[in-house]
Design a protein around this motif. Structure first.
Motif, short mmCIF file in Angstrom:
data_model
loop_
_atom_site.label_atom_id
_atom_site.label_comp_id
_atom_site.label_asym_id
_atom_site.label_seq_id
_atom_site.Cartn_x
_atom_site.Cartn_y
_atom_site.Cartn_z
N GLY A 1 0.79 -1.23 0.00
CA GLY A 1 0.00 0.00 0.00
C GLY A 1 0.82 1.28 0.00
O GLY A 1 0.40 2.30 0.54
N LEU A 2 2.00 1.23 -0.59
CA LEU A 2 2.88 2.40 -0.59
C LEU A 2 3.14 2.92 -2.00
O LEU A 2 4.19 3.48 -2.26
CB LEU A 2 4.23 2.01 0.01
N GLU A 3 2.18 2.71 -2.90
CA GLU A 3 2.45 3.08 -4.28
C GLU A 3 2.40 4.59 -4.44
O GLU A 3 1.40 5.18 -4.84
CB GLU A 3 1.44 2.41 -5.23
N LYS A 4 3.51 5.22 -4.09
CA LYS A 4 3.59 6.67 -4.22
C LYS A 4 5.04 7.05 -4.46
O LYS A 4 5.93 6.21 -4.37
CB LYS A 4 3.06 7.35 -2.95
N CYS A 5 5.21 8.31 -4.74
CA CYS A 5 6.52 8.76 -5.13
C CYS A 5 6.75 10.06 -4.39
O CYS A 5 6.09 11.05 -4.64
CB CYS A 5 6.41 8.99 -6.63
N ILE A 6 7.65 10.03 -3.42
CA ILE A 6 7.79 11.21 -2.55
C ILE A 6 8.43 12.38 -3.29
O ILE A 6 8.20 13.54 -2.98
CB ILE A 6 8.58 10.84 -1.27
N GLU B 1 5.67 -9.78 -23.69
CA GLU B 1 5.79 -9.75 -22.22
C GLU B 1 6.55 -8.50 -21.78
O GLU B 1 6.25 -7.90 -20.75
CB GLU B 1 6.55 -10.99 -21.70
N LEU B 2 7.58 -8.16 -22.57
CA LEU B 2 8.38 -6.99 -22.21
C LEU B 2 7.65 -5.70 -22.56
O LEU B 2 7.76 -4.70 -21.84
CB LEU B 2 9.75 -7.07 -22.90
N SER B 3 6.88 -5.72 -23.63
CA SER B 3 6.06 -4.54 -23.94
C SER B 3 5.09 -4.27 -22.79
O SER B 3 4.86 -3.13 -22.41
CB SER B 3 5.25 -4.77 -25.22
N ASN B 4 4.57 -5.35 -22.22
CA ASN B 4 3.65 -5.18 -21.09
C ASN B 4 4.39 -4.68 -19.85
O ASN B 4 3.86 -3.89 -19.08
CB ASN B 4 2.91 -6.49 -20.79
N ALA B 5 5.62 -5.15 -19.67
CA ALA B 5 6.42 -4.64 -18.55
C ALA B 5 6.66 -3.14 -18.72
O ALA B 5 6.60 -2.36 -17.76
CB ALA B 5 7.75 -5.39 -18.47
N HIS B 6 6.92 -2.73 -19.96
CA HIS B 6 7.12 -1.29 -20.22
C HIS B 6 5.87 -0.49 -19.88
O HIS B 6 5.95 0.63 -19.37
CB HIS B 6 7.48 -1.07 -21.70
N LYS B 7 4.70 -1.09 -20.17
CA LYS B 7 3.45 -0.38 -19.86
C LYS B 7 3.32 -0.10 -18.37
O LYS B 7 2.80 0.93 -17.96
CB LYS B 7 2.24 -1.21 -20.34
N ILE B 8 3.80 -1.05 -17.56
CA ILE B 8 3.72 -0.86 -16.10
C ILE B 8 4.49 0.41 -15.69
O ILE B 8 4.02 1.21 -14.89
CB ILE B 8 4.29 -2.10 -15.35
N LEU B 9 5.67 0.59 -16.30
CA LEU B 9 6.46 1.78 -15.96
C LEU B 9 5.78 3.06 -16.46
O LEU B 9 5.74 4.07 -15.76
CB LEU B 9 7.87 1.69 -16.55
N ARG B 10 5.24 3.00 -17.67
CA ARG B 10 4.58 4.20 -18.22
C ARG B 10 3.37 4.58 -17.36
O ARG B 10 3.14 5.76 -17.09
CB ARG B 10 4.17 3.96 -19.67
N GLU B 11 2.62 3.56 -16.93
CA GLU B 11 1.44 3.86 -16.12
C GLU B 11 1.84 4.44 -14.76
O GLU B 11 1.20 5.37 -14.26
CB GLU B 11 0.58 2.58 -15.93
N PHE B 12 2.89 3.89 -14.18
CA PHE B 12 3.35 4.39 -12.87
C PHE B 12 3.80 5.86 -13.01
O PHE B 12 3.52 6.69 -12.14
CB PHE B 12 4.51 3.53 -12.35
N SER B 13 4.45 6.15 -14.12
CA SER B 13 4.88 7.52 -14.37
C SER B 13 3.67 8.46 -14.45
O SER B 13 3.65 9.53 -13.85
CB SER B 13 5.69 7.56 -15.66
N LYS B 14 2.64 8.03 -15.18
CA LYS B 14 1.43 8.87 -15.31
C LYS B 14 0.77 9.09 -13.96
O LYS B 14 0.33 10.17 -13.62
CB LYS B 14 0.44 8.18 -16.24
N LYS B 15 0.73 8.01 -13.18
CA LYS B 15 0.02 8.05 -11.91
C LYS B 15 0.76 8.91 -10.87
O LYS B 15 0.14 9.63 -10.10
CB LYS B 15 -0.08 6.61 -11.38
N THR B 16 2.08 8.83 -10.86
CA THR B 16 2.83 9.46 -9.75
C THR B 16 3.61 10.70 -10.17
O THR B 16 4.09 11.44 -9.31
CB THR B 16 3.87 8.47 -9.17
N GLY B 17 3.76 10.91 -11.46
CA GLY B 17 4.57 12.05 -11.90
C GLY B 17 6.05 11.73 -12.00
O GLY B 17 6.85 12.61 -12.33
N ALA B 18 6.43 10.49 -11.72
CA ALA B 18 7.84 10.10 -11.86
C ALA B 18 8.24 10.29 -13.32
O ALA B 18 7.43 10.13 -14.23
CB ALA B 18 8.03 8.65 -11.45
N ILE B 19 9.51 10.61 -13.53
CA ILE B 19 9.99 10.87 -14.89
C ILE B 19 10.20 9.57 -15.65
O ILE B 19 10.75 8.60 -15.10
CB ILE B 19 11.31 11.67 -14.83
#
Ligand code: SF4
Lengths: 166, 432
Positions: free
Chosen positions: B49-54, B73-91
């Motif tokens: 429950g810590l999915e955030k980016c300080i 499989e790797l394209s899907n792994a890339h999607k995980i990073l892109r989504e996390f970036s959108k959600k948290t503002g990480a670069i």
């Protein structure tokens, strides 16, 4: 905590590429599948022949190479009781403790392939039942004992909401 | 008692005066993950429950190890990073932007800071006078969420380097030599501090090569004091204001001092399957090569490509050899284009590929066939590293790699470069 199992002997310099090869990169998001290939590039038969509860026993610098936490993860998922080695690479060692895989530094010269081992964590010794000898483990730093006792780093943070280590 | 670079930086980040051996919780300035380690990082922090980016503007997600993706499989792994970036503002540093460690030094890490990255060669940024170290996915995930990590302050080995490199010999030969000398576990848990007149005169590009490979001796960090050369580099990257002088105290305590006179070095090669299995290129005999790879976070910078281009200009790669060249970042690629290096290399027969890791980790873009031999400028030659346990990898400087591409077997570059001017005089501020 006492754990018993059979020894699988490996040499020095077992890298994270031996444990979780880069060519299986696409399985990193499917750890149970990746675990079916654990240590495949060091011993292609290990994954199919090992039993849950067995020990991986190695020489120097076990886990050298990449930071991939998938390496200790697949050992744990495959059911390896603990990894015993003369020395560990730094990142692997830290990752193993973080995810709750026992990584134990000790003299592994007197353990042979197939030996029956019993690990007694509270006494800090490994009994080699086959050879009727005892090996003393190098103690872990307190910080790592705390992480292990809490069930790994993520669980530690979940429990305290922060680091409560030092 | 004086402090080493590690002790200084970790003291500043933990709010107390620390010395080697202390355990601390330290604040972290920059965090990084890549496409091989990032999805697990995100999964681990989600679980608790810590999915955030300080600190989103200083959290960087790199898509470089399998970029562009060779399978779904790797394209899907890339999607995980892109989504996390959108959600948290990480670069997000997406396909084509380059290898994480090159991108980190180009744009993100400053002297005096702490960087932890879920990639073992995170130590590269140590060349900027930052404490930079690789950790696993969970450690980095928690640092992304909380902005801190726990550390044991490392003991330090001082690597005192003197002398000038002879023609055909480069800092890559120095670092391979050092690892051969102390072994792949010779500095486990230690920090290395590279110092001495040779380091003071060394361009940033070469300093990055040294720090990059610290982990190949088991080290936790590969540090270099920041100085005028660091400052110029930061200015050339548009962040001169971030310069700070970071250096060890004169009376700092070192566990060990290793002295190396580079004047005595010769072109050095790591032979299969460990980095510490070093031999002199001239003594290797006739080892035929099938593939040559010039690139990676170790030696994929513009300075490295210039060296290769000087050797390959108006020549043709040996007909039995495939030459793969991968600029370490988009800026390096652009600069190589502007300078005509791309044209030289393509005319010589090279395949130039998307900035990223390429064949270095055996996911795509140059997997070896059974029994094939590759000489590469990367940092690792473990069995199976290039995707096939039946392949053999030798590690070398860009000059040795380029000379080998010409000759078709592993070649001491002095055989082909006697007429080429001293490469080290290239101005490194030529960056765009
Ligand atoms: S280039 Fe190679 S060593 Fe560098 S980050 Fe990529 S895979 Fe790792």
């Amino acid at each position: 905590m006492i754990k018993q199992g059979k020894a699988w002997k490996f040499g020095d310099y077992i890298s994270t590429d031996h444990i979780a090869p880069g060519r299986l990169f696409h399985l990193r998001t499917n750890l149970p599948e990746l675990a079916k290939h654990v240590l495949e590039d060091a011993d292609p038969e290990f994954a199919s022949k090992m039993n849950v509860g067995d020990f991986v026993v190695a020489g120097n610098n076990f886990g050298l190479g990449s930071s991939r936490e998938h390496a200790p993860q697949v050992l744990k998922i495959a059911g390896v009781n603990a990894v015993l080695a003369k020395s560990f690479a730094r990142i692997f060692f830290r990752n193993a403790i973080n995810i709750g895989l026992l990584a134990i530094t000790c003299d592994t010269d007197r353990i042979n392939q197939g030996d029956e081992l019993e690990l007694d964590l509270s006494l800090g010794i490994i009994k080699n039942i086959t050879q009727e000898t005892e090996i003393i483990m190098t103690p872990l730093p307190d910080v790592m004992i705390k992480i292990l006792n809490d069930g790994g780093l993520a669980k530690h943070i979940e429990k305290y909401g922060d680091f409560q280590l030092v | 008692m004086g402090k080493t670079i590690s002790e200084k930086i970790i003291s500043e980040h933990s709010g107390r005066e620390v010395k080697a051996g202390d355990f601390v919780v330290a604040n972290v300035d920059v965090t990084a993950v890549q496409d091989g380690t990032g999805p697990l990082t995100i999964q681990e922090i989600q679980k608790i429950g810590l999915e955030k980016c300080i600190n989103p503007e200083r959290t960087i997600l790199f898509i470089d190890h399998a970029a562009p993706s060779p399978r779904k499989e790797l394209s899907n792994a890339h999607k995980i990073l892109r989504e996390f970036s959108k959600k948290t503002g990480a670069i997000l540093s997406d396909v084509g932007e380059g290898v994480c460690h090159q991108r980190l030094v180009e744009d993100y890490v400053n002297p005096g800071e702490i960087l932890i990255g879920a990639d073992s060669h995170t130590c590269t940024s140590g060349a900027l006078g930052a404490f930079a170290t690789g950790m696993g996915s969970t450690d980095v995930g928690i640092a992304i969420a909380l902005g801190k990590t726990w550390l044991r302050v490392p003991d330090t080995y001082k690597i005192q380097v003197t002398g000038t490199f002879n023609d055909g010999v480069y800092p890559k030969d120095l670092i391979l030599h050092l690892i051969g000398l102390i072994g792949a576990d010779g500095a486990t848990y230690k920090a290395l501090e590279f110092t001495g007149e040779t380091i003071s005169n060394m361009a940033m590009s070469d300093r990055f090569t040294l720090s990059n490979m610290a982990v190949e001796a088991g080290a936790k960090a590969g540090l270099i004091a920041s100085d005028e050369i660091t400052k110029e580099y930061l200015f050339s990257r548009g962040r001169g204001d971030k310069f700070r002088e970071i250096y060890p105290d004169d009376d700092a305590v070192y566990e060990r001092v290793i002295e190396i006179d580079v004047t005595r070095l010769e072109p050095t090669v790591s032979c299969p399957h460990t980095v510490d299995n070093t031999k002199l290129a001239a003594q290797l005999g006739n080892i035929k090569v099938d593939q040559v790879f010039i690139g990676s976070c170790t030696n994929g910078r513009i300075e490295d490509l210039r060296i290769a281009a000087d050797i390959l200009k108006d020549k043709k790669v040996h007909s039995d050899v495939r030459l793969l060249v991968i600029p370490a970042s988009r800026d390096v690629f652009l600069q190589a284009t502007v300078e005509g290096i791309v044209e030289i290399l393509v005319k010589a027969g090279a395949s130039i590929m998307t900035p990223g890791c390429g064949p270095c980790v055996g996911v795509h873009a140059g997997i070896l066939g059974d029994g094939e031999v590759c000489i590469a400028t990367q940092n690792r030659n473990f069995q199976g590293r290039m995707g096939n346990t039946n392949g053999e990898i030798y590690l070398s400087s860009p000059a040795t790699a380029a000379a080998s591409a010409l000759e078709g077997y592993i070649t001491d570059p002095r055989k082909v470069i006697c007429s080429i001017a001293d490469q080290r005089t290239y101005p490194f501020e030529k960056y765009i």
